[in-house]
Design a protein around this motif. Sequence first.
Motif, PDB file in Angstrom:
ATOM      1  N   TRP A  28       8.975  -1.653  -3.686  1.00  0.00           N
ATOM      2  CA  TRP A  28       8.721  -1.478  -2.255  1.00  0.00           C
ATOM      3  C   TRP A  28       8.987  -0.019  -1.899  1.00  0.00           C
ATOM      4  O   TRP A  28       9.732   0.676  -2.585  1.00  0.00           O
ATOM      5  CB  TRP A  28       9.653  -2.367  -1.427  1.00  0.00           C
ATOM      6  N   PRO A  29       8.420   0.469  -0.795  1.00  0.00           N
ATOM      7  CA  PRO A  29       8.755   1.823  -0.359  1.00  0.00           C
ATOM      8  C   PRO A  29      10.259   1.934  -0.123  1.00  0.00           C
ATOM      9  O   PRO A  29      10.873   1.015   0.426  1.00  0.00           O
ATOM     10  CB  PRO A  29       7.989   1.981   0.959  1.00  0.00           C
ATOM     11  N   ALA A  30      10.838   3.049  -0.544  1.00  0.00           N
ATOM     12  CA  ALA A  30      12.279   3.273  -0.380  1.00  0.00           C
ATOM     13  C   ALA A  30      12.502   4.575   0.363  1.00  0.00           C
ATOM     14  O   ALA A  30      11.863   5.586   0.071  1.00  0.00           O
ATOM     15  CB  ALA A  30      12.969   3.302  -1.741  1.00  0.00           C
ATOM     16  N   PHE A  31      13.427   4.555   1.293  1.00  0.00           N
ATOM     17  CA  PHE A  31      13.802   5.725   2.089  1.00  0.00           C
ATOM     18  C   PHE A  31      15.312   5.859   2.026  1.00  0.00           C
ATOM     19  O   PHE A  31      16.026   4.859   1.982  1.00  0.00           O
ATOM     20  CB  PHE A  31      13.374   5.547   3.552  1.00  0.00           C
ATOM     21  N   TRP A  32      15.817   7.095   2.061  1.00  0.00           N
ATOM     22  CA  TRP A  32      17.264   7.259   2.030  1.00  0.00           C
ATOM     23  C   TRP A  32      17.862   7.383   3.427  1.00  0.00           C
ATOM     24  O   TRP A  32      19.084   7.369   3.594  1.00  0.00           O
ATOM     25  CB  TRP A  32      17.714   8.402   1.129  1.00  0.00           C
ATOM     26  N   SER A  33      16.999   7.434   4.461  1.00  0.00           N
ATOM     27  CA  SER A  33      17.487   7.501   5.839  1.00  0.00           C
ATOM     28  C   SER A  33      16.353   7.155   6.790  1.00  0.00           C
ATOM     29  O   SER A  33      15.201   7.504   6.530  1.00  0.00           O
ATOM     30  CB  SER A  33      17.996   8.913   6.140  1.00  0.00           C
TER      31      SER A  33
ATOM     32  N   GLU B 217       0.798  -1.227   0.000  1.00  0.00           N
ATOM     33  CA  GLU B 217       0.000   0.000   0.000  1.00  0.00           C
ATOM     34  C   GLU B 217       0.833   1.280   0.000  1.00  0.00           C
ATOM     35  O   GLU B 217       0.337   2.326  -0.392  1.00  0.00           O
ATOM     36  CB  GLU B 217      -0.972   0.009   1.185  1.00  0.00           C
ATOM     37  N   TYR B 218       2.086   1.244   0.427  1.00  0.00           N
ATOM     38  CA  TYR B 218       2.886   2.475   0.507  1.00  0.00           C
ATOM     39  C   TYR B 218       3.941   2.596  -0.585  1.00  0.00           C
ATOM     40  O   TYR B 218       4.728   3.538  -0.589  1.00  0.00           O
ATOM     41  CB  TYR B 218       3.557   2.579   1.879  1.00  0.00           C
ATOM     42  N   GLU B 219       3.975   1.677  -1.511  1.00  0.00           N
ATOM     43  CA  GLU B 219       5.021   1.672  -2.539  1.00  0.00           C
ATOM     44  C   GLU B 219       5.060   2.984  -3.324  1.00  0.00           C
ATOM     45  O   GLU B 219       6.121   3.524  -3.583  1.00  0.00           O
ATOM     46  CB  GLU B 219       4.802   0.475  -3.478  1.00  0.00           C
ATOM     47  N   THR B 220       3.918   3.536  -3.687  1.00  0.00           N
ATOM     48  CA  THR B 220       3.894   4.782  -4.467  1.00  0.00           C
ATOM     49  C   THR B 220       3.257   5.946  -3.709  1.00  0.00           C
ATOM     50  O   THR B 220       3.063   7.005  -4.281  1.00  0.00           O
ATOM     51  CB  THR B 220       3.128   4.573  -5.793  1.00  0.00           C
ATOM     52  N   THR B 221       2.975   5.768  -2.439  1.00  0.00           N
ATOM     53  CA  THR B 221       2.344   6.819  -1.633  1.00  0.00           C
ATOM     54  C   THR B 221       3.243   8.043  -1.512  1.00  0.00           C
ATOM     55  O   THR B 221       4.443   7.913  -1.270  1.00  0.00           O
ATOM     56  CB  THR B 221       2.024   6.280  -0.218  1.00  0.00           C
TER      57      THR B 221
ATOM     58  N   GLU C 237      11.982  11.622   3.632  1.00  0.00           N
ATOM     59  CA  GLU C 237      13.140  10.818   3.227  1.00  0.00           C
ATOM     60  C   GLU C 237      12.732   9.676   2.297  1.00  0.00           C
ATOM     61  O   GLU C 237      13.557   8.836   1.946  1.00  0.00           O
ATOM     62  CB  GLU C 237      13.879  10.259   4.446  1.00  0.00           C
ATOM     63  N   LYS C 238      11.482   9.641   1.878  1.00  0.00           N
ATOM     64  CA  LYS C 238      10.990   8.601   0.973  1.00  0.00           C
ATOM     65  C   LYS C 238      11.250   9.052  -0.461  1.00  0.00           C
ATOM     66  O   LYS C 238      11.133  10.231  -0.782  1.00  0.00           O
ATOM     67  CB  LYS C 238       9.485   8.386   1.197  1.00  0.00           C
ATOM     68  N   PHE C 239      11.624   8.109  -1.320  1.00  0.00           N
ATOM     69  CA  PHE C 239      11.835   8.450  -2.731  1.00  0.00           C
ATOM     70  C   PHE C 239      11.392   7.285  -3.596  1.00  0.00           C
ATOM     71  O   PHE C 239      11.252   6.157  -3.123  1.00  0.00           O
ATOM     72  CB  PHE C 239      13.295   8.843  -3.008  1.00  0.00           C
ATOM     73  N   ASP C 240      11.150   7.560  -4.854  1.00  0.00           N
ATOM     74  CA  ASP C 240      10.687   6.538  -5.784  1.00  0.00           C
ATOM     75  C   ASP C 240      11.892   5.863  -6.418  1.00  0.00           C
ATOM     76  O   ASP C 240      12.531   6.402  -7.315  1.00  0.00           O
ATOM     77  CB  ASP C 240       9.776   7.146  -6.850  1.00  0.00           C
ATOM     78  N   ALA C 241      12.185   4.668  -5.933  1.00  0.00           N
ATOM     79  CA  ALA C 241      13.330   3.916  -6.439  1.00  0.00           C
ATOM     80  C   ALA C 241      12.922   2.943  -7.539  1.00  0.00           C
ATOM     81  O   ALA C 241      13.773   2.248  -8.090  1.00  0.00           O
ATOM     82  CB  ALA C 241      13.999   3.158  -5.296  1.00  0.00           C
TER      83      ALA C 241
END
Length: 146
Positions: free
Chosen positions: A77-82, A45-49, A69-73
Amino acid sequence: MKSPRHQPPQEPALKLSDQEWRARLTAAEYHVLRDAGTERPFSGEYETTTTPGVYRCRACGAELFRSTEKFDAHCGWPAFWSPLAKDRIIELVDDSLGMRRTEVRCANCGSHLGHVFEGEGFDTPTDLRYCINSISLTLEPGDAPA
């Protein structure tokens, strides 16, 4: 060789029995959070939120990541840089699946969140990608604190 980011094992603050975890979590949540499973890519549910807010551990409610800190990788899956703070997570060596990865767990309850990867060339301040299962998180909408 161990990365300097890996931490020695630590005891989580929240300790529940297997029976208590099973009562608290759905079967799918238990599979990922307690058995270190993985949800299917592009299914969470949070992959593109893009909703602003704070992401919490679904198992215990601990604050883990901010939407800032979330970005579209484009990884599924949801991606965060920190993470919100380094003391909120535990990073462990994971040699499963015939490769060396860095597993990410909630420091408060020890639940599996996903993995962190480095050196992939993303244009982020850390060049890290915390690849986290949506089912491991809940989003508290609102302004993410600075």
